[in-house]
Design a protein around this motif. Structure first.
Motif, short mmCIF file in Angstrom:
data_model
loop_
_atom_site.label_atom_id
_atom_site.label_comp_id
_atom_site.label_asym_id
_atom_site.label_seq_id
_atom_site.Cartn_x
_atom_site.Cartn_y
_atom_site.Cartn_z
N THR A 70 -7.30 14.70 6.23
CA THR A 70 -7.78 13.78 5.21
C THR A 70 -6.62 12.97 4.67
OG1 THR A 70 -9.53 15.33 4.56
CG2 THR A 70 -8.93 13.64 2.95
N ILE A 71 -6.79 11.66 4.63
CA ILE A 71 -5.78 10.75 4.12
C ILE A 71 -6.16 10.41 2.67
CG2 ILE A 71 -4.60 8.54 4.44
CD1 ILE A 71 -4.30 10.58 6.82
N ARG A 78 5.14 7.63 -6.84
CA ARG A 78 5.40 6.20 -6.64
C ARG A 78 4.37 5.54 -5.74
NH1 ARG A 78 11.35 4.79 -7.43
NH2 ARG A 78 10.57 2.95 -6.37
N GLY A 79 3.11 5.94 -5.90
CA GLY A 79 2.03 5.33 -5.13
C GLY A 79 1.95 5.84 -3.70
N SER A 80 2.40 7.06 -3.49
CA SER A 80 2.41 7.62 -2.14
C SER A 80 1.02 7.92 -1.60
CB SER A 80 3.21 8.93 -2.12
OG SER A 80 4.57 8.70 -2.36
N THR A 81 0.92 7.85 -0.32
CA THR A 81 -0.27 8.32 0.39
C THR A 81 0.10 9.67 1.00
OG1 THR A 81 -0.99 6.07 0.89
CG2 THR A 81 -1.86 7.82 2.29
N GLN A 114 -0.58 6.72 9.65
CA GLN A 114 -1.43 6.25 8.55
C GLN A 114 -0.62 5.90 7.30
OE1 GLN A 114 -4.96 6.15 8.27
NE2 GLN A 114 -5.29 6.65 10.41
N GLY A 115 0.71 6.00 7.36
CA GLY A 115 1.56 5.61 6.25
C GLY A 115 1.74 6.68 5.18
N CYS A 116 1.49 7.92 5.53
CA CYS A 116 1.65 9.01 4.55
C CYS A 116 3.12 9.34 4.34
CB CYS A 116 0.92 10.27 5.04
SG CYS A 116 -0.86 10.06 5.16
N GLN A 117 3.43 9.73 3.12
CA GLN A 117 4.77 10.18 2.78
C GLN A 117 4.85 11.69 2.62
OE1 GLN A 117 3.33 7.47 0.83
NE2 GLN A 117 4.23 6.16 2.38
#
Length: 150
Positions: A70-71, A78-81, A114-117
């Motif tokens: 799940t994303i 700081r607005g992380s995904t 998906q750009g997750c941190q």
């Protein structure tokens, strides 16, 4: 070892996925193969949500592993995904083969794509082998989880 493919699950694979979810002491208490209709309904919801990824590992046309990724976009950090890995299961015939590692590596790579941190997961406290497995893959036990049944 025959070629392994990790890909999105399809509706026809629900019985195999549920069988793996039910194939452990905790899952045997929570899952049932007698009525699959709730699982089909849940899969339809997952399949329509671009932030949900029900993946299967397939070898020789047979589902041998699964997980849900799940994303979650968010404001914290700081607005992380972040992503959450759930429902990791490996068929009994494949346990110890490295398939679990391959599934988690796929989930981490997809999370990056998906750009997750951050990638997170939970594991029941009774699953000591799973905890060792996740720690070996670099996950750190950093939080205490809470649940409330509704």
């Amino acid at each position: 070892m025959n070629e392994l493919v990790i890909r999105p699950a399809i509706m026809d694979e629900i019985p195999a996925i549920v069988a793996m979810l039910a194939d452990d002491p905790l899952g045997a208490q929570r899952e049932t193969l007698e009525d699959l209709s709730p699982y089909y309904a849940a899969f339809e919801r997952l399949d329509q949500d671009p932030n949900q990824h029900q993946a299967v590992a397939v070898r020789e046309g047979r589902v041998v592993g699964t997980l849900q990724l799940t994303i979650i976009p968010g404001l914290s950090r700081r607005g992380s995904t972040r992503s959450v890995i759930e429902g990791v299961r490996v068929h009994a015939d494949e346990r110890g083969s490295g398939l679990g590692t391959r599934l988690i590596e796929w989930a981490i790579a997809e999370s990056r794509r998906q750009g997750c941190q951050l990638v997170q997961l939970t594991s029941d406290v009774t699953r000591t082998d799973a905890r060792r497995f996740y720690e070996r893959l670099g996950f750190e036990p950093s939080h205490i989880g809470f649940k409330l049944a509704l």
